[in-house]
Design a protein around this motif. Structure first.
Motif, PDB file in Angstrom:
ATOM      1  N   GLY A 128      33.338  18.125  33.853  1.00  0.00           N
ATOM      2  CA  GLY A 128      32.422  17.718  34.911  1.00  0.00           C
ATOM      3  C   GLY A 128      33.189  17.256  36.136  1.00  0.00           C
ATOM      4  N   SER A 129      32.799  16.101  36.685  1.00  0.00           N
ATOM      5  CA  SER A 129      33.451  15.604  37.897  1.00  0.00           C
ATOM      6  C   SER A 129      34.594  14.634  37.612  1.00  0.00           C
ATOM      7  N   SER A 130      35.015  14.543  36.361  1.00  0.00           N
ATOM      8  CA  SER A 130      36.067  13.592  36.005  1.00  0.00           C
ATOM      9  C   SER A 130      37.354  13.875  36.782  1.00  0.00           C
ATOM     10  N   THR A 131      38.046  12.800  37.119  1.00  0.00           N
ATOM     11  CA  THR A 131      39.310  12.917  37.855  1.00  0.00           C
ATOM     12  C   THR A 131      40.524  12.590  36.992  1.00  0.00           C
ATOM     13  N   GLY A 132      40.312  12.455  35.686  1.00  0.00           N
ATOM     14  CA  GLY A 132      41.431  12.187  34.788  1.00  0.00           C
ATOM     15  C   GLY A 132      40.934  11.981  33.365  1.00  0.00           C
ATOM     16  N   PRO A 133      41.804  12.173  32.371  1.00  0.00           N
ATOM     17  CA  PRO A 133      41.388  12.066  30.975  1.00  0.00           C
ATOM     18  C   PRO A 133      40.809  10.689  30.645  1.00  0.00           C
ATOM     19  N   HIS A 134      39.624  10.671  30.071  1.00  0.00           N
ATOM     20  CA  HIS A 134      38.977   9.430  29.644  1.00  0.00           C
ATOM     21  C   HIS A 134      37.671   9.779  28.941  1.00  0.00           C
ATOM     22  N   LEU A 135      37.043   8.781  28.390  1.00  0.00           N
ATOM     23  CA  LEU A 135      35.699   8.918  27.835  1.00  0.00           C
ATOM     24  C   LEU A 135      34.743   8.032  28.618  1.00  0.00           C
ATOM     25  N   HIS A 136      33.581   8.562  28.950  1.00  0.00           N
ATOM     26  CA  HIS A 136      32.494   7.785  29.565  1.00  0.00           C
ATOM     27  C   HIS A 136      31.428   7.558  28.498  1.00  0.00           C
ATOM     28  N   TRP A 137      31.010   6.267  28.357  1.00  0.00           N
ATOM     29  CA  TRP A 137      29.983   5.917  27.366  1.00  0.00           C
ATOM     30  C   TRP A 137      28.887   5.101  28.031  1.00  0.00           C
TER      31      TRP A 137
END
Length: 293
Positions: free
Chosen positions: A155-164
């Motif tokens: 999607g629009s993520s700008t770096g590795p991570h998890l959104h919860w």
């Protein structure tokens, strides 16, 4: 690290009894093994109808984007946890799975529909693991994290991570950490093994959660220790002198290492690999730390 606006998250078989456990503990373990047929297994009919208990599966990862950070940049809200691409994502509570590929700015999204009408969502996944409609227990791995810029599912993520984030029954997105804080039953209770020296399901659930955070355990947090739980325990015990195989079959050397750990938490008995009440009390003091809730 992201700008989600989509409103659409959120063991192997038991090892054989080992030398060093009391008869009472062995009998309790046999009862737990019998329960493995009905507890914490993906796809059991009716599992999603149990009242959910939500916990934070990501306490061991740094928060890289707070709820307010999201609101300040126009997102509907969420919590970002920094983690590498491909990290296993345990379910934060029991429910049924819905996968949403390419969910707008959130990218690949897995939704866990809980029995009380709440939903939990994980965004920016690199991989779905379960089919839509699968019933899961808390702790079951439901996907793998992503978020790398431009990667499929990011999607629009700008770096590795998890959104919860969570969504309440009226459709409003809510802060999952606030929810967990307001519903303490969703966290793991402290084990009474610290007092009575008898390990039971709560003790083993806390052990599984500790091993999930630190030692690569990816099974359910169900209090039914099996091969995967014990393999993770053996990995964790490398730091306490265990040099045997990582085979998920704990023996005297595994339990000697556990006693060495317990010696830092009040255990003063011999390091002989025989887990009696005093060994379990010391181990339980370690497991009862707030960080393993």
């Amino acid at each position: 690290m992201d700008h989600e606006n989509a409103s659409g998250c959120c063991g192997g078989p038991s090892a054989p009894p080992q030398a060093g456990l009391s008869r009472r503990t062995l009998l309790r373990g046999a009862a737990l093994t019998t329960g493995a047929l009905t507890v914490g297994v993906v796809g059991l009919p009716g599992m999603a109808h149990a009242a959910p208990a939500i916990y934070n599966p990501f306490a061991g990862y740094p928060i890289t984007g707070s709820w307010q950070d999201h609101l300040s940049r126009g997102s509907l809200g969420g919590i970002d946890f920094g983690m590498g691409v491909g990290t296993n994502l345990p379910a934060c509570g029991a429910g049924t799975i819905q996968n949403i590929p390419n969910n707008g700015t959130g990218g690949h999204t897995v939704t866990i529909r809980h029995a009380d009408g709440y939903r939990s969502q994980y965004m920016h996944l690199s991989q779905f693991l379960l089919a839509d409609g699968t019933a899961v227990a808390a702790g079951t791995v439901v996907g793998r994290s992503g978020g790398a810029v431009g990667a499929p599912g990011s999607g629009s993520s700008t770096g590795p991570h998890l959104h919860w984030h969570m969504i309440d029954p009226s459709g409003v997105r809510i802060n999952p950490l606030t929810y967990v804080g307001q519903h303490p039953g969703g966290g793991l209770p402290k084990t009474t093994t610290e007092q009575d020296g008898i390990p039971g399901p709560v003790c083993y659930k806390r052990m599984q959660n500790w091993l999930r955070i630190t030692s690569g355990y990816t099974g359910p947090i169900d209090g039914v220790p099996g091969v995967n739980t014990y393999a993770a325990l053996q990995r964790a015990m490398r730091g306490y002198g265990y040099t045997g195989p990582i085979d998920g079959v704990p023996g005297v050397n595994t339990w000697k290492a556990v006693q060495r750990l317990a010696s830092g938490w009040g255990y003063t008995g011999p390091v002989d690999g025989v887990m009696g009440p005093n060994s379990w009390r010391g181990f339980a003091r370690f497991l009862n730390q707030d960080q393993w809730d």
